[in-house]
Design a protein around this motif. Structure first.
Motif, PDB file in Angstrom:
ATOM      1  N   VAL A 124      41.936  40.720  34.303  1.00 11.54           N
ATOM      2  CA  VAL A 124      40.854  39.722  34.212  1.00 11.54           C
ATOM      3  C   VAL A 124      41.349  38.377  34.749  1.00 11.54           C
ATOM      4  CG1 VAL A 124      39.367  38.458  32.600  1.00 11.54           C
ATOM      5  CG2 VAL A 124      39.739  40.918  32.295  1.00 11.54           C
ATOM      6  N   GLU A 125      42.568  38.017  34.347  1.00  7.58           N
ATOM      7  CA  GLU A 125      43.174  36.774  34.871  1.00  7.58           C
ATOM      8  C   GLU A 125      43.334  36.838  36.383  1.00  7.58           C
ATOM      9  OE1 GLU A 125      47.101  35.762  33.303  1.00  7.58           O
ATOM     10  OE2 GLU A 125      46.281  36.416  31.366  1.00  7.58           O
ATOM     11  N   LEU A 166      32.771  42.212  42.407  1.00  2.00           N
ATOM     12  CA  LEU A 166      32.843  42.277  40.951  1.00  2.00           C
ATOM     13  C   LEU A 166      34.087  43.027  40.495  1.00  2.00           C
ATOM     14  CD1 LEU A 166      31.059  41.670  38.395  1.00  2.00           C
ATOM     15  CD2 LEU A 166      30.204  44.016  38.589  1.00  2.00           C
ATOM     16  N   LEU A 167      34.691  42.527  39.414  1.00  7.71           N
ATOM     17  CA  LEU A 167      35.682  43.314  38.680  1.00  7.71           C
ATOM     18  C   LEU A 167      35.027  43.752  37.373  1.00  7.71           C
ATOM     19  CD1 LEU A 167      38.684  44.301  38.070  1.00  7.71           C
ATOM     20  CD2 LEU A 167      38.710  42.323  36.548  1.00  7.71           C
ATOM     21  N   VAL A 168      35.088  45.026  37.072  1.00 14.38           N
ATOM     22  CA  VAL A 168      34.563  45.555  35.808  1.00 14.38           C
ATOM     23  C   VAL A 168      35.754  45.959  34.952  1.00 14.38           C
ATOM     24  CG1 VAL A 168      33.248  47.446  34.760  1.00 14.38           C
ATOM     25  CG2 VAL A 168      32.414  46.357  36.862  1.00 14.38           C
ATOM     26  N   ALA A 214      41.630  35.043  41.712  1.00 13.00           N
ATOM     27  CA  ALA A 214      41.202  35.404  43.073  1.00 13.00           C
ATOM     28  C   ALA A 214      39.760  34.963  43.338  1.00 13.00           C
ATOM     29  CB  ALA A 214      41.344  36.908  43.281  1.00 13.00           C
ATOM     30  N   GLY A 215      39.111  34.383  42.312  1.00 12.65           N
ATOM     31  CA  GLY A 215      37.733  33.934  42.482  1.00 12.65           C
ATOM     32  C   GLY A 215      36.724  35.079  42.528  1.00 12.65           C
ATOM     33  N   VAL A 216      37.090  36.192  41.881  1.00 12.81           N
ATOM     34  CA  VAL A 216      36.186  37.356  41.851  1.00 12.81           C
ATOM     35  C   VAL A 216      35.414  37.353  40.525  1.00 12.81           C
ATOM     36  CG1 VAL A 216      36.149  39.890  41.706  1.00 12.81           C
ATOM     37  CG2 VAL A 216      37.652  38.762  43.359  1.00 12.81           C
ATOM     38  N   SER A 244      46.851  46.179  33.760  1.00 13.21           N
ATOM     39  CA  SER A 244      47.546  45.137  34.505  1.00 13.21           C
ATOM     40  C   SER A 244      46.833  44.743  35.797  1.00 13.21           C
ATOM     41  CB  SER A 244      48.962  45.638  34.826  1.00 13.21           C
ATOM     42  OG  SER A 244      49.459  44.970  35.946  1.00 13.21           O
ATOM     43  N   GLY A 245      46.335  45.727  36.501  1.00 11.38           N
ATOM     44  CA  GLY A 245      45.560  45.401  37.694  1.00 11.38           C
ATOM     45  C   GLY A 245      46.386  45.081  38.922  1.00 11.38           C
TER      46      GLY A 245
END
Ligand code: GRF
Length: 209
Positions: free
Chosen positions: A47-48, A36-38, A53-55, A14-15
């Motif tokens: 991911v969404e 970065l998000l991995v 958030a523009g990452v 979920s993040g």
């Protein structure tokens, strides 16, 4: 002026913890750049959240690689290209290999929903309930090669109520995480928490777990 720290967040689901970090950055409460998000599950909600958030996002499917080391090597190159100096595991559900652990030893932290060293691994909230402990909590720690086992940086405790279920307890734990994780990152970025000193001390004492 010092440049803000460049961080990468790793998450699998979920993040909401990613969101808490991104919100703190956006609100000016946390002076870091999320480079970065991995994510190992391309369909995950995190991911969404990162896109909103523009990452920049790196998703991958572990099954498509010959080994764990192979996908971690790819990630390592991305982190190095982006000059990431702190990796934050926030609900990343994979055990790391020495490829990433060694490269980021002392520069990688994790949040775990129990008072470590109690209840490492999966389903920590359920484990605490099943064990019958009356107090549980959350831990932010430095990542070493073990399962939720590195040097502890910060913890918060909460009481388990007789009527608690895994769901109700998780609902109280999550907001605590959303406060503590950005706060620990802020303290690392400001030098209040000196990761280098902590990791050197652990090595010197021979505690390196
Ligand atoms: C959190 O409880 C964290 O402690 C654990 O995984 C969960 C992630 O939640 N490592 P979310 O994806 O950030 O909502």
């Amino acid at each position: 002026m010092m440049e803000p720290k460049r961080i990468a967040v790793f998450a699998s689901g979920s993040g909401s913890n990613f969101q808490a970090i991104a919100d703190a950055v956006r609100a000016g409460r946390l002076d870091v750049r999320i480079e970065l998000l991995v994510c190992d599950r391309p369909q995950a909600k995190v991911v969404e959240r990162a896109q909103e958030a523009g990452v920049p996002v790196h998703t991958f499917r572990p099954k498509e690689y010959p080994s764990r080391e192979a996908y971690e090597q790819e990630i390592l190159e991305l982190l190095q290209n982006k000059q990431v100096d702190l990796v934050v595991l926030a609900g990343y559900m994979r055990i790391l290999t020495p490829v990433l652990v060694n490269a980021y030893w002392g520069r990688m932290i994790n949040i775990h929903p129990s008072l470590l060293p109690s209840f490492p691994g999966l389903h920590a909230v359920r484990q605490a309930l099943e064990h019958g402990v009356k107090v549980t909590g959350i831990t932010v720690h430095i990542v070493d090669g073990g399962l939720d086992s590195g040097p502890i940086l910060a913890q918060r405790a909460l009481e388990i109520l007789p009527e608690d279920t895994e769901e109700s307890l998780s609902e109280r734990i999550h907001p605590m995480e959303h406060e503590l994780l950005p706060e620990v990152i802020r303290q690392i970025a400001s030098g209040q928490i000196d990761l280098e000193r902590i990791t050197n001390l652990k090595l010197k004492d021979g505690i390196k777990s």
